[in-house]
Design a protein around this motif. Sequence first.
Motif, PDB file in Angstrom:
ATOM      1  N   PRO A 365       0.739  -1.215  -0.011  1.00 44.57           N
ATOM      2  CA  PRO A 365       0.010  -0.022  -0.154  1.00 44.57           C
ATOM      3  C   PRO A 365       0.756   1.203   0.005  1.00 44.57           C
ATOM      4  CG  PRO A 365      -0.900  -1.640   1.816  1.00 44.57           C
ATOM      5  CD  PRO A 365       0.471  -2.153   1.129  1.00 44.57           C
ATOM      6  N   ALA A 366       2.129   1.244   0.044  1.00 43.77           N
ATOM      7  CA  ALA A 366       2.976   2.376   0.136  1.00 43.77           C
ATOM      8  C   ALA A 366       3.389   2.765  -1.108  1.00 43.77           C
ATOM      9  CB  ALA A 366       4.190   2.357   1.078  1.00 43.77           C
ATOM     10  N   HIS A 367       2.700   1.940  -2.098  1.00 42.82           N
ATOM     11  CA  HIS A 367       3.081   2.354  -3.694  1.00 42.82           C
ATOM     12  C   HIS A 367       1.872   2.813  -4.109  1.00 42.82           C
ATOM     13  CE1 HIS A 367       6.930  -0.515  -4.048  1.00 42.82           C
ATOM     14  NE2 HIS A 367       6.899   0.255  -3.257  1.00 42.82           N
ATOM     15  N   LEU A 368       1.901   3.980  -4.764  1.00 43.61           N
ATOM     16  CA  LEU A 368       0.711   4.461  -5.396  1.00 43.61           C
ATOM     17  C   LEU A 368       1.068   4.361  -7.236  1.00 43.61           C
ATOM     18  CD1 LEU A 368      -2.004   5.894  -5.590  1.00 43.61           C
ATOM     19  CD2 LEU A 368      -0.840   8.073  -5.338  1.00 43.61           C
ATOM     20  N   LEU A 369       0.190   3.834  -7.741  1.00 44.50           N
ATOM     21  CA  LEU A 369       0.302   3.803  -9.279  1.00 44.50           C
ATOM     22  C   LEU A 369      -0.600   4.753 -10.141  1.00 44.50           C
ATOM     23  CD1 LEU A 369       1.336   0.711  -8.134  1.00 44.50           C
ATOM     24  CD2 LEU A 369       1.643   0.234 -10.615  1.00 44.50           C
ATOM     25  N   SER A 370       0.015   5.344 -11.215  1.00 44.74           N
ATOM     26  CA  SER A 370      -0.829   6.306 -11.621  1.00 44.74           C
ATOM     27  C   SER A 370      -0.812   6.158 -13.242  1.00 44.74           C
ATOM     28  CB  SER A 370      -0.719   7.608 -11.444  1.00 44.74           C
ATOM     29  OG  SER A 370       0.666   8.084 -11.394  1.00 44.74           O
ATOM     30  N   LEU A 371      -1.880   6.356 -14.076  1.00 43.13           N
ATOM     31  CA  LEU A 371      -1.770   6.173 -15.617  1.00 43.13           C
ATOM     32  C   LEU A 371      -2.320   7.438 -16.055  1.00 43.13           C
ATOM     33  CD1 LEU A 371      -2.178   3.196 -17.733  1.00 43.13           C
ATOM     34  CD2 LEU A 371      -3.673   5.241 -18.206  1.00 43.13           C
ATOM     35  N   SER A 372      -1.625   8.108 -17.082  1.00 44.76           N
ATOM     36  CA  SER A 372      -2.020   9.189 -17.806  1.00 44.76           C
ATOM     37  C   SER A 372      -2.124   9.102 -19.352  1.00 44.76           C
ATOM     38  CB  SER A 372      -1.041  10.195 -17.310  1.00 44.76           C
ATOM     39  OG  SER A 372      -1.332  11.280 -18.198  1.00 44.76           O
ATOM     40  N   TYR A 373      -2.900   9.949 -19.755  1.00 47.09           N
ATOM     41  CA  TYR A 373      -3.035   9.934 -21.361  1.00 47.09           C
ATOM     42  C   TYR A 373      -1.665  10.301 -22.052  1.00 47.09           C
ATOM     43  CZ  TYR A 373      -8.203  10.540 -20.760  1.00 47.09           C
ATOM     44  OH  TYR A 373      -9.462  10.368 -20.241  1.00 47.09           O
ATOM     45  N   ASP A 374      -0.734  10.681 -21.349  1.00 52.92           N
ATOM     46  CA  ASP A 374       0.587  10.965 -22.158  1.00 52.92           C
ATOM     47  C   ASP A 374       1.295   9.784 -22.373  1.00 52.92           C
ATOM     48  OD1 ASP A 374       1.325  10.326 -19.534  1.00 52.92           O
ATOM     49  OD2 ASP A 374       2.069  12.216 -19.100  1.00 52.92           O
ATOM     50  N   THR A 376       2.528   7.212 -20.267  1.00 54.20           N
ATOM     51  CA  THR A 376       3.170   7.021 -18.940  1.00 54.20           C
ATOM     52  C   THR A 376       2.465   6.332 -17.890  1.00 54.20           C
ATOM     53  OG1 THR A 376       3.334   9.145 -18.112  1.00 54.20           O
ATOM     54  CG2 THR A 376       5.101   8.591 -19.813  1.00 54.20           C
ATOM     55  N   LEU A 377       3.031   5.582 -17.270  1.00 52.77           N
ATOM     56  CA  LEU A 377       2.572   4.887 -16.129  1.00 52.77           C
ATOM     57  C   LEU A 377       3.576   4.780 -15.083  1.00 52.77           C
ATOM     58  CD1 LEU A 377       0.203   1.608 -15.961  1.00 52.77           C
ATOM     59  CD2 LEU A 377       2.222   1.920 -14.093  1.00 52.77           C
ATOM     60  N   ARG A 378       3.219   5.318 -13.893  1.00 52.84           N
ATOM     61  CA  ARG A 378       4.476   5.791 -12.571  1.00 52.84           C
ATOM     62  C   ARG A 378       3.862   5.192 -11.529  1.00 52.84           C
ATOM     63  NH1 ARG A 378       8.345   9.266 -14.286  1.00 52.84           N
ATOM     64  NH2 ARG A 378       8.218  10.514 -16.194  1.00 52.84           N
TER      65      ARG A 378
END
Length: 618
Positions: A365-374, A376-378
């Motif tokens: 849970p200390a990892h937060l994944l985000s995906l964007s239209y640009d 990239t996935l971080r």
Amino acid sequence: MSRPFADGEGKVGTWVNEFKENQDVTYACLRPVQTTVLGKTAKVYLTPFSLNDYKLEQLKHSKSLSEKNSNYMMVCQKSEPKKTCEEILIPKMKVIPSKAESTLQKLSLGVHDESNKPGHKSPSAAAILSADMESSDEDITPGVDDFSGLSPYEKKRLKNISENAKFFASLQLSEVSARLREMIKKRQPPKSKRKKPKKRENEIGCRRSMRLLKVSPSGVSLPAPPTAPMLIEDENPLLPPGPLEMIPENADDNHELFKGFLQTWAEMNKTSSKNMEEELSSLKSYKANLNGMVISEDNVHKVTKGSISSVALHPSETRILVAAGSKLGQIGLWDLTQQHKEDGTYVFYVHSQPISCLYFSPANPAHLLSLSYDGTLRCGDFSRAVFDEVYRNESRSLSSFDFLAESAATLLVGHWDGALSLVDRRTPGTSYEKLISSSMTKIRTVHIHPVQRQYFITAGLRDTHVYDARYLNPRRSQPLVSVTEHTKSIASAYFSPVTGNRVVSTCADCKLRIFDSSCVSSQMPLLTSIRHNTITGRWLTRFQAVWDPKQEDCVIVGSMAHPRRVEVFHETGKGVHSLLGEGLGSVCSINAMHPTRYVLAGGNSSGRLHIFMKPGSY
């Protein structure tokens, strides 16, 4: 009424009035006789004839028109007193041969053409008629005798017509009219443009605001505002590849406070030991718990500058930690346990375009994944204070992702153009990618089955497809099930969180649909269709109905109704509860429910988060 006539010299006279005054009543019929002769002459002109065999030039011009008029007077006096002029002229005209008729026709037409030209004044009908009426045996010239079968009157008439034709030809009226036309064309005045009126110097103009004139109320001009430098690069340039350091945009000089904030998020890496697969609570007790959830002004805060497009609640049971992704590529973190909102809120620029998916890792849970239209996935690692780059594809725009394995080592990424990518995070350096082509033209959301993780569902334009990850084809993958009940574009489609036996979809046709997915490999029949207003317009984020992780037979969705609210529906279509309060004054398009606690976070299109919870839940 007097009528003009033309003599041999081209002069015009008026002898008809004198004739009428000096004659008795017997000859008062001359006027109707003239009309009759013209009518008969028009009738005779219909017969074709050629003048090639005759020489009309041999006609003599010895007598003037005044002599011809006197001859005509003598003919009328020699005629029988009992017969009128009409009885004398009509029988003679009936015996005119065809050649003479054609001669009369062509000569008359020639005179008519000359008279119709512009600027030509034709002689009066009375003068021509008087010349045609002249008939005398003594006036017949040599050459006219060749017209065998013609009466003296007709021979005399042909002579008069020829003389008149020559007279009008000598005037050269056609040439004069042509010259006049050229003169008129040359002397046409040019089209004058409308002149604008000159503005007077002392003219009083429209009243304008002093603010627009940049003048202070005292009349002193204000200094010009500083001009911003021109931006040559793109409005949303891509961030550089590789990891990004966690540097908040709203950080102040108090670095110790920010370090404590990161340490709080890093320590929240363990969830409750409570068994998540325990039996669901009854609908009655679930509704009672929803009734205890309230919202206050302290639970409303602006965490991002742009509209919120994704929300995620940390699974911690000791703190309420909320993450929100915006359409400007920001990630806002809010710790509600802080006394001051500003101390517990930090904003990070992680992407350059909207963030459509935001999940905490199920393994850490200390990892937060985000995906964007640009493209990239971080992954935000709070223990290292860095945003790592998990996947990057600048040539394609990404739309959604989900964890293919519970360990979060492999991911399934959906593209807007309908492609899919299998990403393996265990590969050192750059993540391994396997690009797969689906049968859909566009993919909005991707969701993995919670139990049978080889199955996943995709939502596109108007279709919802279920695939088996074991049989994906790089060229074109065929779905196991295709759902075609939707009539407009689909915003989302998700499996129920515990068993996966239900699927909820949100469609632009103002309906929420519940499907039976207990047998994914064969079919997905429609169970319920819930009427719900999903038309959010251009400026609001689209609704996405999601399941409550604690109660998988209930879905949560925003509402356009007044007063503003968040609604909860049962899978049968019945309304369970509406979350509202004085603190909620806007539309919460994106909502997320805590997996174990009765805490709901809703994000609106102005960057604000609204938290519903039971009192004393901190």
